[in-house]
Every structure is written in structure tokens, then in C-alpha cells.
Scaffold this motif. Structure first.
Motif, PDB file in Angstrom:
ATOM      1  N   GLU A 124       0.831  -1.214   0.000  1.00  0.00           N
ATOM      2  CA  GLU A 124       0.000   0.000   0.000  1.00  0.00           C
ATOM      3  C   GLU A 124       0.860   1.255   0.000  1.00  0.00           C
ATOM      4  O   GLU A 124       0.592   2.210  -0.734  1.00  0.00           O
ATOM      5  CB  GLU A 124      -0.914  -0.012   1.226  1.00  0.00           C
ATOM      6  N   LYS A 125       1.907   1.261   0.804  1.00  0.00           N
ATOM      7  CA  LYS A 125       2.797   2.428   0.855  1.00  0.00           C
ATOM      8  C   LYS A 125       3.560   2.614  -0.446  1.00  0.00           C
ATOM      9  O   LYS A 125       3.795   3.737  -0.888  1.00  0.00           O
ATOM     10  CB  LYS A 125       3.801   2.308   2.017  1.00  0.00           C
ATOM     11  N   ARG A 126       3.926   1.513  -1.058  1.00  0.00           N
ATOM     12  CA  ARG A 126       4.685   1.595  -2.299  1.00  0.00           C
ATOM     13  C   ARG A 126       3.831   2.119  -3.448  1.00  0.00           C
ATOM     14  O   ARG A 126       4.294   2.869  -4.292  1.00  0.00           O
ATOM     15  CB  ARG A 126       5.237   0.213  -2.651  1.00  0.00           C
ATOM     16  N   LEU A 127       2.563   1.762  -3.483  1.00  0.00           N
ATOM     17  CA  LEU A 127       1.686   2.155  -4.577  1.00  0.00           C
ATOM     18  C   LEU A 127       0.996   3.490  -4.360  1.00  0.00           C
ATOM     19  O   LEU A 127       0.511   4.099  -5.301  1.00  0.00           O
ATOM     20  CB  LEU A 127       0.632   1.068  -4.823  1.00  0.00           C
ATOM     21  N   SER A 128       0.928   3.954  -3.114  1.00  0.00           N
ATOM     22  CA  SER A 128       0.240   5.229  -2.866  1.00  0.00           C
ATOM     23  C   SER A 128       1.118   6.379  -3.341  1.00  0.00           C
ATOM     24  O   SER A 128       2.336   6.369  -3.165  1.00  0.00           O
ATOM     25  CB  SER A 128      -0.077   5.389  -1.389  1.00  0.00           C
ATOM     26  N   PRO A 129       0.481   7.365  -3.965  1.00  0.00           N
ATOM     27  CA  PRO A 129       1.287   8.508  -4.435  1.00  0.00           C
ATOM     28  C   PRO A 129       1.838   9.295  -3.251  1.00  0.00           C
ATOM     29  O   PRO A 129       1.133   9.518  -2.259  1.00  0.00           O
ATOM     30  CB  PRO A 129       0.303   9.339  -5.247  1.00  0.00           C
TER      31      PRO A 129
END
Length: 165
Positions: free
Chosen positions: A23-28
Motif C-alpha cells: 500500500e505504501k509503495r503504490l500510494s502517491p
């Protein structure tokens, strides 16, 4: 990562840590504006404040908040601009004193140069006459001379100056 944080006391499962990292990697990430270049900020400072758009005015204000020396410099530049455009040469001594008190390196050398020929600068800022026309002709002659560099002598330069007029 999960193997490293379990000994530190993490109670979450491998799947929970994996989902969190994904989630952290994909969130802008937070979008931040690029800081303006030096030339852009100089242009903002040299313009009359009333001609700046609201967006530009707010960006300049943000830059000046982060750099107090630039804020002081902006005040001096704008007061000199008012002196120049409104023919208020009698204010020059007070402006020079204020510049010396703030001790900004760039303005210190400018103030020293102005001080060497103070009477002429005050006259230039006060009197309505201008040598702009003469300077324009001198620049034009220099441009013609540069264009002919190494091609001809003085006589051709004279003809070009006379024909170009």
C-alpha cells in the motif's frame, strides 16, 4: 523486512506487513512543487508588486519567508526602483545608509560604486535628461563593428554606419 521486525516486537503476520508495504509503495507520495529558479525569483523581485498575479505573489512570499536576507534585498531593490522611476535622486543618501546597515555583500559593492560618483548618480536619478539616444547609437555602431570583425577597415565601417542610419 518481516523477519527483521518480528524480533523487535511486531505482532503482525507476514501477510499484514506485506499488504502494508504494498500500500505504501503504490500510494502517491506528497506532491511538492519544484522551487523556482534564481532567474525566475529575480524577475519576480524586479517587477512591480502590483503587476504580479496572486499565485506568483504567494510563491514569492513563500521564498522570502525562507530567506530573510532575500527579503531585505527585495526591499532595497524595490525602493531603488521607485527612486529610479519617480526621479527621486534626493533619497539616494538615505538608501545608501540603509544598504550599509544591512550589510548585504552584493549591495555593498553596488553602494561603494555609487558612492564614488554620488553627485553624478543623484543628478542622473533626479534630472529629466537622458543619454539613452546616444547610448543607442553607440551600441548600434558596436554591433556593426562586431558583424564586420576581421573583414574590412575603417572606411567600410564608416560607409556602413552612414548607410545603416
Amino acid at each position: 523486512m518481516w523477519e527483521e521486525i518480528v524480533p523487535l516486537g511486531c505482532q503482525g503476520s507476514y501477510q499484514r506487513v506485506r499488504a502494508y508495504v504494498r500500500e505504501k509503495r503504490l500510494s502517491p507520495g506528497p506532491v511538492t512543487a519544484r522551487p523556482p529558479s534564481l532567474g525566475v525569483v529575480a524577475g519576480w523581485i524586479l517587477r512591480r508588486p502590483e503587476t504580479l498575479t496572486e499565485t506568483v505573489y504567494l510563491r514569492l512570499k513563500a521564498v522570502l519567508v525562507h530567506c530573510p536576507e532575500l527579503d531585505v534585498l527585495t526591499g532595497h531593490v524595490r525602493s531603488f526602483g521607485r527612486m529610479l522611476t519617480e526621479c527621486q535622486g534626493e533619497r539616494l543618501p538615505q538608501w545608501l545608509d540603509a544598504v550599509r546597515q544591512d550589510d548585504l555583500p552584493g549591495l555593498r559593492t553596488l553602494a561603494a560604486g555609487i558612492d564614488r560618483d554620488r553627485d553624478a548618480v543623484i543628478a542622473g536619478l533626479t534630472l529629466p535628461w537622458s543619454s539613452g539616444g546616444v547610448e543607442g547609437h553607440v551600441d548600434r555602431i558596436k554591433m556593426l563593428k562586431r558583424q564586420m570583425f576581421g573583414r574590412a577597415g575603417f572606411h567600410l565601417l564608416c560607409k556602413r554606419v552612414l548607410l545603416y542610419s
